[in-house]
Write an enzyme that holds these catalytic residues in place. Structure first.
Site, PDB file in Angstrom:
ATOM      1  N   GLY A 154     -10.973  -9.517   6.884  1.00  0.00           N
ATOM      2  CA  GLY A 154     -10.627  -8.485   5.920  1.00  0.00           C
ATOM      3  C   GLY A 154      -9.213  -8.607   5.391  1.00  0.00           C
ATOM      4  O   GLY A 154      -8.529  -9.620   5.586  1.00  0.00           O
TER       5      GLY A 154
ATOM      6  N   GLY B 143      -6.715  -8.325   8.377  1.00  0.00           N
ATOM      7  CA  GLY B 143      -7.123  -9.319   9.358  1.00  0.00           C
ATOM      8  C   GLY B 143      -6.890 -10.747   8.909  1.00  0.00           C
ATOM      9  O   GLY B 143      -6.478 -11.602   9.711  1.00  0.00           O
TER      10      GLY B 143
ATOM     11  N   LEU C 187      -5.467  -0.856  16.544  1.00  0.00           N
ATOM     12  CA  LEU C 187      -4.807  -0.402  15.336  1.00  0.00           C
ATOM     13  C   LEU C 187      -5.260   1.021  15.030  1.00  0.00           C
ATOM     14  O   LEU C 187      -6.433   1.254  14.728  1.00  0.00           O
ATOM     15  CB  LEU C 187      -5.132  -1.322  14.159  1.00  0.00           C
ATOM     16  CG  LEU C 187      -4.144  -1.222  13.001  1.00  0.00           C
ATOM     17  CD1 LEU C 187      -2.799  -1.827  13.406  1.00  0.00           C
ATOM     18  CD2 LEU C 187      -4.659  -1.921  11.758  1.00  0.00           C
ATOM     19  N   GLY C 188      -4.346   1.967  15.144  1.00  0.00           N
ATOM     20  CA  GLY C 188      -4.625   3.347  14.789  1.00  0.00           C
ATOM     21  C   GLY C 188      -4.424   3.560  13.301  1.00  0.00           C
ATOM     22  O   GLY C 188      -4.531   2.630  12.492  1.00  0.00           O
TER      23      GLY C 188
ATOM     24  N   TYR D 213     -11.678  10.437   9.944  1.00  0.00           N
ATOM     25  CA  TYR D 213     -11.214   9.074  10.222  1.00  0.00           C
ATOM     26  C   TYR D 213     -10.035   9.094  11.196  1.00  0.00           C
ATOM     27  O   TYR D 213     -10.007   8.354  12.186  1.00  0.00           O
ATOM     28  CB  TYR D 213     -10.822   8.392   8.914  1.00  0.00           C
ATOM     29  CG  TYR D 213     -10.166   7.050   9.070  1.00  0.00           C
ATOM     30  CD1 TYR D 213     -10.841   5.986   9.671  1.00  0.00           C
ATOM     31  CD2 TYR D 213      -8.874   6.827   8.601  1.00  0.00           C
ATOM     32  CE1 TYR D 213     -10.243   4.742   9.797  1.00  0.00           C
ATOM     33  CE2 TYR D 213      -8.270   5.581   8.727  1.00  0.00           C
ATOM     34  CZ  TYR D 213      -8.958   4.551   9.331  1.00  0.00           C
ATOM     35  OH  TYR D 213      -8.367   3.321   9.460  1.00  0.00           O
TER      36      TYR D 213
END
Length: 308
Positions: free
Chosen positions: A7, A10, A100-101, A131
């Site tokens: 992504g 990423g 990853l928050g 979310y």
């Protein structure tokens, strides 16, 4: 294992990881091969990869409109994916798990700059809450697993990301790619106006995607605590100022119309990033205007392929 490794964030992270260590084996579980909301599929990913380190970047996410339209999906997908990945990583004996928050986890009215100590001091902004809460649950899980089983996971909170390879689909994109696309297309059509959402009064902080990749990798290599850590640039700008800056940089000379029937989202966002500097000596290096220039140039060079 890098979830979401194909992504936006990423792909930059994988490039940085290869740059630092070209001998490392990197496993990216693609969504068409592994459904990471499914325990059996997650187990298969661990069996196929033999991963000893996991960087969990995958998320079901979008801009404010997409969040408002998909609250149930965004809660379920992100909660179940994170919870099951962390549990299966523990069972498979993974050495390090980087989570990853999201900045959406902070309370709606958080004192600026946002400190990690304020994460649980109130309810998130309503359109982002499903979310944000789904991702924030993983912080509680991280701390609980460290306390009970000594499982080594870390939790990082990046502010809004932008940069080359961002999502420029107007149905799902965040504000920077959306406005870049609107300005360029309006300029080419000769339109007199573009429309932006809300009042323009809220402020945001943005982090260049390559800086975020550096920060996540630095933390994975050097940080070993479940205390959450902000990743940000330290620069705050109003949405109105942002839209005007993008219009100027894309040579769109028309007017900006503000659709105040659309939500503003959180009133202000600016992070205290001192913990990242103190704990693992990281700080952002890309100035905002420089990052915007790179993003605009990338979009202009690649948009024909994006919109086929």
């Amino acid at each position: 294992m890098v979830t979401g490794g194909a992504g936006f964030l990423g792909s930059h992270f994988v490039e940085e990881l290869r740059h630092r260590n070209d001998a490392v084996e990197i496993f990216v579980p693609r969504s068409d091969e592994y459904d990471l909301r499914n325990r059996d599929e997650i187990q298969r990913a661990f069996e196929d990869s033999g991963a000893d380190t996991v960087i969990h970047l995958a998320a079901t996410v979008g801009g404010i409109g997409a969040n408002a339209a998909n609250p149930g999906r965004y809660f379920y997908d992100n909660a179940i994916m994170g919870v099951e990945l962390l549990e299966q990583a523990r069972q498979y004996g993974v050495d390090k798990f980087s989570i990853l928050g999201t900045i959406c986890a902070y309370p709606k009215h958080t004192e600026v700059p946002f400190s990690e100590e304020d994460l649980f001091d109130g309810y998130p902004e309503e359109t982002n809450a499903p979310y944000g809460i789904a991702k924030k649950a993983l912080l509680t899980q991280s701390k609980a697993y460290r306390e009970q089983w000594g499982f080594n996971s870390i939790y990082l909170l990046p502010v809004n990301l932008y940069g080359p390879r961002d999502d420029f689909d107007l149905e799902t994109s965040h504000v920077i790619p959306a406005i870049i696309r609107k300005c360029i297309e309006a300029r080419e059509r000769g339109d007199d106006t573009i429309t932006a959402w809300g009042t323009g009064e809220p402020t945001r902080e943005f982090l260049y995607v390559e800086d975020a990749a550096d920060g996540i990798l630095d933390a994975t290599e050097r940080y070993d605590s479940s205390d959450p850590v902000n990743l940000g640039s330290g620069e705050e700008i109003s949405i109105r100022g942002l839209v005007n800056m993008i219009a100027e940089m894309t040579d769109f000379g028309g007017d900006i119309e503000w659709d105040t029937s659309k939500p503003d989202g959180q009133p202000r966002r600016k992070l205290d990033t001192s913990r990242a500097k103190t704990r693992f000596d990281w700080e952002a290096s890309t100035r905002f205007r420089e990052g915007l220039k790179e993003t605009i140039e990338w979009y202009e060079a690649n948009r024909d392929d994006l919109h086929e």
